[in-house]
Structure formats: structure tokens, C-alpha cells
Design a protein around this motif. Structure first.
Motif, mmCIF file in Angstrom:
data_model
loop_
_atom_site.group_PDB
_atom_site.id
_atom_site.type_symbol
_atom_site.label_atom_id
_atom_site.label_comp_id
_atom_site.label_asym_id
_atom_site.label_seq_id
_atom_site.Cartn_x
_atom_site.Cartn_y
_atom_site.Cartn_z
ATOM 1 N N GLU A 139 0.861 -1.190 0.000
ATOM 2 C CA GLU A 139 0.000 0.000 0.000
ATOM 3 C C GLU A 139 0.899 1.242 0.000
ATOM 4 O O GLU A 139 0.648 2.206 -0.679
ATOM 5 N N LYS A 140 1.985 1.166 0.799
ATOM 6 C CA LYS A 140 3.003 2.243 0.793
ATOM 7 C C LYS A 140 4.168 1.710 -0.040
ATOM 8 O O LYS A 140 4.901 0.819 0.406
ATOM 9 N N PRO A 141 4.324 2.179 -1.285
ATOM 10 C CA PRO A 141 5.266 1.539 -2.212
ATOM 11 C C PRO A 141 6.733 1.650 -1.805
ATOM 12 O O PRO A 141 7.112 2.569 -1.076
ATOM 13 N N ARG A 153 4.737 -4.813 3.285
ATOM 14 C CA ARG A 153 5.349 -3.925 4.283
ATOM 15 C C ARG A 153 4.417 -3.922 5.496
ATOM 16 O O ARG A 153 4.296 -4.949 6.143
ATOM 17 N N SER A 154 3.720 -2.787 5.735
ATOM 18 C CA SER A 154 2.786 -2.787 6.872
ATOM 19 C C SER A 154 1.393 -3.269 6.459
ATOM 20 O O SER A 154 0.425 -3.086 7.198
ATOM 21 N N ASP A 155 1.307 -3.864 5.301
ATOM 22 C CA ASP A 155 0.021 -4.333 4.761
ATOM 23 C C ASP A 155 -0.579 -5.413 5.667
ATOM 24 O O ASP A 155 0.146 -6.275 6.165
ATOM 25 N N GLY A 194 10.684 -5.916 6.434
ATOM 26 C CA GLY A 194 10.798 -5.037 7.587
ATOM 27 C C GLY A 194 10.899 -5.875 8.839
ATOM 28 O O GLY A 194 11.032 -7.106 8.772
ATOM 29 N N ALA A 195 10.795 -5.208 9.984
ATOM 30 C CA ALA A 195 11.015 -5.907 11.259
ATOM 31 C C ALA A 195 9.723 -6.369 11.918
ATOM 32 O O ALA A 195 9.533 -7.552 12.199
ATOM 33 N N GLY A 196 8.806 -5.410 12.160
ATOM 34 C CA GLY A 196 7.594 -5.725 12.927
ATOM 35 C C GLY A 196 6.575 -6.459 12.083
ATOM 36 O O GLY A 196 6.258 -6.029 10.978
ATOM 37 N N TYR A 197 6.051 -7.565 12.608
ATOM 38 C CA TYR A 197 5.089 -8.357 11.831
ATOM 39 C C TYR A 197 3.730 -8.450 12.536
ATOM 40 O O TYR A 197 2.981 -9.396 12.348
ATOM 41 N N ALA A 222 8.273 3.242 17.053
ATOM 42 C CA ALA A 222 7.953 1.806 17.099
ATOM 43 C C ALA A 222 6.538 1.555 16.564
ATOM 44 O O ALA A 222 6.353 1.414 15.346
ATOM 45 N N ARG A 223 5.568 1.524 17.461
ATOM 46 C CA ARG A 223 4.170 1.299 17.053
ATOM 47 C C ARG A 223 3.278 2.167 17.932
ATOM 48 O O ARG A 223 3.541 2.322 19.124
ATOM 49 N N LYS A 224 2.168 2.685 17.364
ATOM 50 C CA LYS A 224 1.311 3.553 18.174
ATOM 51 C C LYS A 224 0.606 2.775 19.279
ATOM 52 O O LYS A 224 0.284 3.312 20.332
#
Ligand code: 3PG
Length: 305
Positions: free
Chosen positions: A8-10, A55-57, A77-80, A223-225
Motif C-alpha cells: 500500500e506504501k510503495p 510492508r505494513s500491509d 521489515g522488522a515488525g510483523y 515503534a508502534r502507536k
């Protein structure tokens, strides 16, 4: 095998070309779905795919149900936390990430945000310097290690707490290990968050913890919200006029935080890993991992074993 790149974020253009080449050189075909706005677009794109790079999809049960031919998802990326790893396991889909590949980009952004904050968001008034300040890293993984390396160049004094690292591991990098998150917030002028979003960490950055920051303390979130207890942080910032909160992940309560003019800043869209280098490193690592999975049966970076 059919590999879908669904972002979604290319990725940066040059990164995308390099990732596609890596996949084709590995003997597979590539489809690209970028900047999609509807989940239905992802659902139809995954139908024929044997592998997906994201990615964050969001890859949830519905996406996995639609992906009948899917064998592997690689989060570049790192966070899954965006992947339902339990459902993937039930669908016999391997999930991998690419640890460390975009870490430097995120770490550099920490300093972009920090300099901006200590110079009063460039309002022209006298600010302060990072040199000599105490920086606390909450969790000591790949991003933190890069933050610590850069912080030393700024002349900062670096502290860290990580529930999964020993004091010896942290101190072997010349970083001072502290015994708890509370101790980190108590001792440091700036605390930078590098914890993943998990059931344990969700809303763990709360009133009690952030209130331990000394006068003029700064909280940085790349990090993450989900790890922030927004309601409690809003309450604290209303009570303590000295605290600053700078973040790369727009909080749900962005408008309420925005009332703290000069003490709050959020990037418009999460951009820690938005560099050509990070996109190339993480994307190529993802492509190589897919090639290794299909061509050699390698599952070294699997996170849902
Ligand atoms: C990560 O977990 O790797 C970072 O948060 C970057 O995420 P992004 O690929 O969505 O920019």
C-alpha cells in the motif's frame, strides 16, 4: 512460482526494480500491487500468488483464505504485528521478516525528530543540545543498536533496558544497562521506544511510566502507536507542561495531542523506513528469502514456527 509484491506504501522506484530482478533471477515471476486503497484489490491480487512480499500491509484470515496457493509471506521489515501469524500457521503459510534491514533508516529518523524537538520545532527561540543528555532505549534490538551508535556521535550518554537481553550483552556495546523500564524513564532525559506491538506491550507506555521522566523529558516513538496509552499520555501532558512527545506514528488522538503546541510533533505518515536504501535492503532480503525458500527449502527467518 508467482511472487506478488503488495505494498500500500510503495517501495522506492529503484528498490522495486532491484527486488523484481532478484525474484526473476531466482526463476520466479513477479506481479506488483502498489498504493491500493481497497482491501478487495489485495484479496483478488493474492488469489494466484505463491509468495507475497508486504510492508505494513494487513494479512489477516480473510486475506489468507483468499490466497489459496500461498506458501510464504515475507514482511520486508522488522515488525510483523500486521500479519495474523496464528492464522497463517493454520493455513500452512510460512511468515518471515527481514530483521535489521531497515534499522539504520529508522534510527536516523530518531535523530531527525530529536534535533527538531530540542530546537523547539525550529521556532527561532533558544533550544538545547543533545550532547551530554541521557538517552534511554526501551528494547535493545537492531534499531536501538543503530540509535546507540549515532547517539555516541552526538555525545549522548546511552542507557538501555531489554527484557530479552542480559546486562552483559547491552554493556558489551558500551551502553549502560538498567534493570527496568521505570529505571530507564527515571534516569534518562530522552526515552526512545523500540518495543514491538504485542499483547504485553500494548498501552504499556502509560502515565505512571512517562511521569518518571525528569523535568524537560522527551518521549520519542518510532515503534508502534499501540504501545502508547494515549489517554494517559494526554492526561500527563496536560498536567506536566515540560514533557515533549514526538512520534513517527500518528496517534489515534492526534488532534488532542496537537493542542500541546510546541511539545508534540507527528510525521504525517510513518516514514522511519522510507529511504531508498532501507527499501532496497529490506526488499532484496525479502526476495532472496523467497528464492531460498522455494529453491532450497530455507526457512531461517520464519516467525511462525
Ligand atoms: C518495520 O517494522 O520494519 C518498520 O516499522 C517499517 O515499516 P514500513 O515498511 O511500513 O515502513
Amino acid at each position: 512460482m508467482k511472487v506478488l509484491i503488495a505494498t500500500e506504501k510503495p517501495f522506492a522506484k529503484e528498490a522495486l526494480e532491484a527486488i523484481k530482478k532478484e525474484i526473476v533471477d531466482g526463476g520466479h515471476s513477479v506481479e506488483v500491487l502498489e498504493k491500493y486503497t481497497e482491501k478487495s484489490e489485495l484479496l483478488s491480487a493474492v488469489a494466484q500468488a505463491n509468495a507475497v512480499i508486504i510492508r505494513s500491509d494487513i494479512v489477516d484470515k480473510e486475506v489468507l483464505d483468499a490466497a489459496k496457493e500461498l506458501k510464504i509471506v515475507v514482511r520486508a521489515g522488522a515488525g510483523y504485528d500486521n500479519v495474523d501469524i496464528q492464522s497463517a500457521k493454520e493455513h500452512q503459510v510460512v511468515v518471515e521478516n527481514t530483521p535489521g534491514q531497515n534499522a539504520n533508516a529508522v534510527a536516523e529518523l530518531v535523530f531527525g525528530l530529536l534535533v527538531y524537538a530540542v530546537r523547539n520545532f525550529y521556532n527561532g527561540k533558544s533550544g538545547s543540545e543533545l550532547k551530554g543528555k541521557k538517552l534511554g532505549l526501551l528494547a535493545y534490538g537492531n534499531v536501538s543498536r543503530n540509535v546507540s551508535r549515532i547517539a555516541k556521535g552526538f555525545g549522548m550518554d546511552v542507557y538501555a533496558y531489554d527484557a530479552y537481553c542480559t546486562a552483559e550483552q547491552i554493556e558489551s556495546d558500551g551502553v549502560k544497562a538498567v534493570s527496568s523500564p521505570s529505571a530507564l524513564f527515571e534516569q534518562c532525559d530522552v526515552v526512545s521506544l523500540h518495543i514491538p506491538a504485542t499483547p504485553e506491550t500494548t498501552k504499556s507506555i502509560n502515565y505512571e511510566l512517562v511521569n518518571k521522566l525528569p523535568k524537560g523529558g522527551i518521549l520519542v516513538n518510532t515503534a508502534r502507536k499501540e504501545v502508547i496509552n494515549e489517554e494517559e499520555l494526554l492526561k500527563l501532558m496536560a498536567e506536566r507542561q515540560d514533557i515533549k512527545f514526538i512520534t513517527d506514528i500518528k496517534p489515534s488522538a492526534d488532534e488532542q495531542f496537537a493542542q500541546f503546541e510546541g511539545r508534540y510533533f507527528s510525521t504525517p505518515k510513518k516514514m522511519g523506513a522510507q529511504t531508498s536504501e532501507a527499501n532496497t535492503n529490506a526488499g532484496i532480503a525479502a526476495a532472496k528469502q523467497i528464492n531460498a525458500f522455494f529453491n532450497e527449502g530455507c526457512t531461517k527467518y520464519q516467525v511462525n514456527k
